[in-house]
Design a protein around this motif. Sequence first.
Motif, PDB file in Angstrom:
ATOM      1  N   CYS A 148       0.851  -1.189   0.000  1.00 26.44           N
ATOM      2  CA  CYS A 148       0.000   0.000   0.000  1.00 26.44           C
ATOM      3  C   CYS A 148       0.888   1.240   0.000  1.00 26.44           C
ATOM      4  N   TYR A 149       0.514   2.191  -0.797  1.00 29.35           N
ATOM      5  CA  TYR A 149       1.253   3.446  -0.874  1.00 29.35           C
ATOM      6  C   TYR A 149       0.297   4.588  -0.594  1.00 29.35           C
ATOM      7  N   PHE A 150       0.767   5.557   0.147  1.00 35.31           N
ATOM      8  CA  PHE A 150      -0.003   6.768   0.375  1.00 35.31           C
ATOM      9  C   PHE A 150       0.563   7.837  -0.535  1.00 35.31           C
TER      10      PHE A 150
END
Length: 56
Positions: free
Chosen positions: A3-5
């Motif tokens: 997951c990347y923000f």
Amino acid sequence: MKCYFLQSIETSQWTSYEKRALINETACLDRTLNELEIKETLLQAHEEEVVKQVRF
């Protein structure tokens, strides 16, 4: 899958690392979906063959 923000949905503000990460994860997801589609098709073919054998 990771997951990347991302700070913004505007891609012009993304770093090259963020862009590459998105491309890599998208490719990984695409491969996974293709594999699942192949498995589903094989299962359907197997089910159809079992039904044919039971009918005859």
